[in-house]
Write an enzyme that holds these catalytic residues in place. Structure first.
Site, PDB file in Angstrom:
ATOM      1  N   ARG A 183      29.400  10.519 -46.070  1.00 20.42           N
ATOM      2  CA  ARG A 183      29.829  10.960 -44.742  1.00 20.42           C
ATOM      3  C   ARG A 183      31.348  10.851 -44.720  1.00 20.42           C
ATOM      4  NH1 ARG A 183      25.110  11.909 -44.767  1.00 20.42           N
ATOM      5  NH2 ARG A 183      23.560  11.593 -43.127  1.00 20.42           N
ATOM      6  N   ARG A 202      14.887  15.709 -37.241  1.00 20.86           N
ATOM      7  CA  ARG A 202      16.221  15.831 -36.640  1.00 20.86           C
ATOM      8  C   ARG A 202      16.391  17.140 -35.881  1.00 20.86           C
ATOM      9  NH1 ARG A 202      19.582  12.101 -40.288  1.00 20.86           N
ATOM     10  NH2 ARG A 202      21.475  12.973 -39.443  1.00 20.86           N
ATOM     11  N   TYR A 254      17.756  17.840 -32.274  1.00 20.55           N
ATOM     12  CA  TYR A 254      19.210  17.785 -32.105  1.00 20.55           C
ATOM     13  C   TYR A 254      19.869  18.979 -32.818  1.00 20.55           C
ATOM     14  CZ  TYR A 254      23.922  15.742 -32.173  1.00 20.55           C
ATOM     15  OH  TYR A 254      25.273  15.514 -31.998  1.00 20.55           O
ATOM     16  N   GLN A 282      24.535   8.710 -50.536  1.00 20.98           N
ATOM     17  CA  GLN A 282      24.820   9.819 -49.608  1.00 20.98           C
ATOM     18  C   GLN A 282      26.222   9.617 -49.006  1.00 20.98           C
ATOM     19  OE1 GLN A 282      22.808   7.264 -48.991  1.00 20.98           O
ATOM     20  NE2 GLN A 282      22.255   7.016 -46.845  1.00 20.98           N
TER      21      GLN A 282
HETATM   22  N1  UDP Z   1      22.506   4.627 -42.427  1.00 18.60           N
HETATM   23  C1  UDP Z   1      22.287   3.470 -43.162  1.00 18.60           C
HETATM   24  N2  UDP Z   1      22.053   2.311 -42.489  1.00 18.60           N
HETATM   25  C2  UDP Z   1      22.033   2.241 -41.133  1.00 18.60           C
HETATM   26  C3  UDP Z   1      22.262   3.426 -40.385  1.00 18.60           C
HETATM   27  C4  UDP Z   1      22.488   4.597 -41.063  1.00 18.60           C
HETATM   28  O1  UDP Z   1      22.309   3.485 -44.404  1.00 18.60           O
HETATM   29  O2  UDP Z   1      21.832   1.153 -40.593  1.00 18.60           O
HETATM   30  C5  UDP Z   1      22.784   5.883 -43.150  1.00 18.60           C
HETATM   31  C6  UDP Z   1      21.977   7.084 -42.680  1.00 18.60           C
HETATM   32  O3  UDP Z   1      20.737   7.131 -43.360  1.00 18.60           O
HETATM   33  C7  UDP Z   1      22.909   8.215 -43.044  1.00 18.60           C
HETATM   34  C8  UDP Z   1      24.297   7.633 -42.834  1.00 18.60           C
HETATM   35  O4  UDP Z   1      24.137   6.219 -42.887  1.00 18.60           O
HETATM   36  O5  UDP Z   1      22.745   8.571 -44.395  1.00 18.60           O
HETATM   37  C9  UDP Z   1      24.936   8.037 -41.511  1.00 18.60           C
HETATM   38  O6  UDP Z   1      24.011   7.766 -40.506  1.00 18.60           O
HETATM   39  P1  UDP Z   1      24.320   7.895 -38.964  1.00 18.60           P
HETATM   40  O7  UDP Z   1      23.036   7.645 -38.249  1.00 18.60           O
HETATM   41  O8  UDP Z   1      25.462   7.030 -38.586  1.00 18.60           O
HETATM   42  O9  UDP Z   1      24.813   9.388 -38.733  1.00 18.60           O
HETATM   43  P2  UDP Z   1      24.349  10.819 -39.302  1.00 18.60           P
HETATM   44  O10 UDP Z   1      25.515  11.294 -40.079  1.00 18.60           O
HETATM   45  O11 UDP Z   1      23.132  10.682 -40.171  1.00 18.60           O
HETATM   46  O12 UDP Z   1      24.079  11.625 -38.084  1.00 18.60           O
END
Ligand code: UDP
Length: 308
Positions: A211, A142, A145, A209
């Site tokens: 968010r 990552r 980015y 996890q």
């Molecule tokens: N994630 C998931 N399934 C998906 C896409 C993402 O479980 O199809 C998880 C990803 O591993 C992360 C979270 O959802 O833990 C948020 O992912 P996203 O790519 O939307 O944004 P990030 O916050 O990681 O930039």
């Protein structure tokens, strides 16, 4: 005012263009359509207050019109997406940011740089305040980015110290809403798209996890408020309502009344285990606060995806 929005054909950028025009400004949208889509701004093309410039911001640009403000949003932002284009992403936030700073100096414009909650990496402090320096793998998948967003912040701060440029930094947390690309790999668009097709919702890891998801109209309001605020270092914009990814999967499945299964995939490398913005600084300095709850925001987003 005359306002540039880089990445103006993207998900957040196009909504920002809409709102700035709605408020009576002239907008110059700069985009190279790498992850943005012309469709997002098609409805603005006949508007005298809107100009669309097809340009890659890693190359310098001269703008013949006066410019009062520059919102620099241009960058791929989905992990799946930016890992496919790591060099372009790293350069958009470093070289591209330098070009936009230079342009703001030539024009005497105020600048806002869209940094990211990724700047906190795998946070050891929770929720994340702007004063937390983060915990970032500089060479992980990552990092193209994450580190380029951090570099963009450092570069703006350096110019501010040396030349007194007027620039704000926002750290954008997860944002969702209409015009997300259904194939960009982010969790909200993936889950909605899969649930609408009754296909499995693939949760990464055990889904524990977290968010915190901010609806697009709140994000746009926050960006405009921060642009108008004093230059006091980075400011978080995000919705502090923190949920697990498994909860999100169940919620979307239930709202769509989908027959999808929930399946589990291995956790991707360096995927942050938790993330929640502390928005007290932004609230204190700008009066901003998110207004749209998860259920309302998801409902609007699902309606939009249904029409695709
Ligand atoms: N994630 C998931 N399934 C998906 C896409 C993402 O479980 O199809 C998880 C990803 O591993 C992360 C979270 O959802 O833990 C948020 O992912 P996203 O790519 O939307 O944004 P990030 O916050 O990681 O930039």
């Amino acid at each position: 005012m005359n306002i540039i929005v880089t990445g103006g054909a993207g998900f957040i950028g196009s909504h920002l263009c809409d709102e700035l025009i709605e408020r009576g400004n002239q907008v110059i949208c700069i985009d190279n359509f790498s992850s943005g889509d012309k469709k997002n701004v098609l409805h603005l093309l006949g508007n005298d207050n809107f100009k669309l410039v097809n340009h890659d911001i890693t190359r310098t640009i001269e703008i013949k019109w006066p410019v009062d403000q520059i919102y620099h949003l241009a960058s791929r932002a989905s992990p799946v997406d930016y890992q496919k284009y790591p060099v372009e992403t790293a350069l958009a936030n470093s070289v591209g940011t330098n070009n936009m700073i230079r342009l703001s100096m030539v024009k005497g414009a105020v600048m806002l740089f869209a940094s990211s909650s990724e700047a906190y990496g795998e946070p050891k402090s929770h929720p994340q305040k702007e004063s937390y320096w983060g915990n970032v793998n500089p060479v992980g998948i990552r990092s193209c980015y994450t580190e380029s967003k951090r570099f963009g912040e450092a570069l703006i701060t350096a110019y501010h110290r040396k030349y007194g440029i007027k620039a704000n930094i926002v750290r954008i947390f997860n944002t969702y809403g209409p015009r997300m690309r259904k194939d960009d790999g982010r969790v909200v668009s993936n889950f909605i798209t899969s649930a609408l097709r009754d296909e499995p919702l693939a949760v990464n890891g055990d889904g524990g996890q977290t968010r915190s998801f901010c609806y697009i109209s709140d994000m746009v309001d926050g960006l405009i408020r921060v642009m108008g605020s004093s230059f006091t270092g980075p400011k978080n914009i995000g919705n502090p309502h923190e949920i697990t990814i498994l909860y999100l999967a169940k919620k979307i499945k239930q709202m769509i009344q989908s027959d999808s299964e929930i399946t589990f995939n291995p956790m991707p490398e360096d995927d942050p285990t938790k993330r929640q913005p502390d928005i007290s600084k932004t609230r204190r300095l700008t009066g901003w606060e998110p207004q749209v709850g998860l259920e309302t925001g998801l409902k609007k987003t699902i309606e939009w995806f249904k029409k695709l």
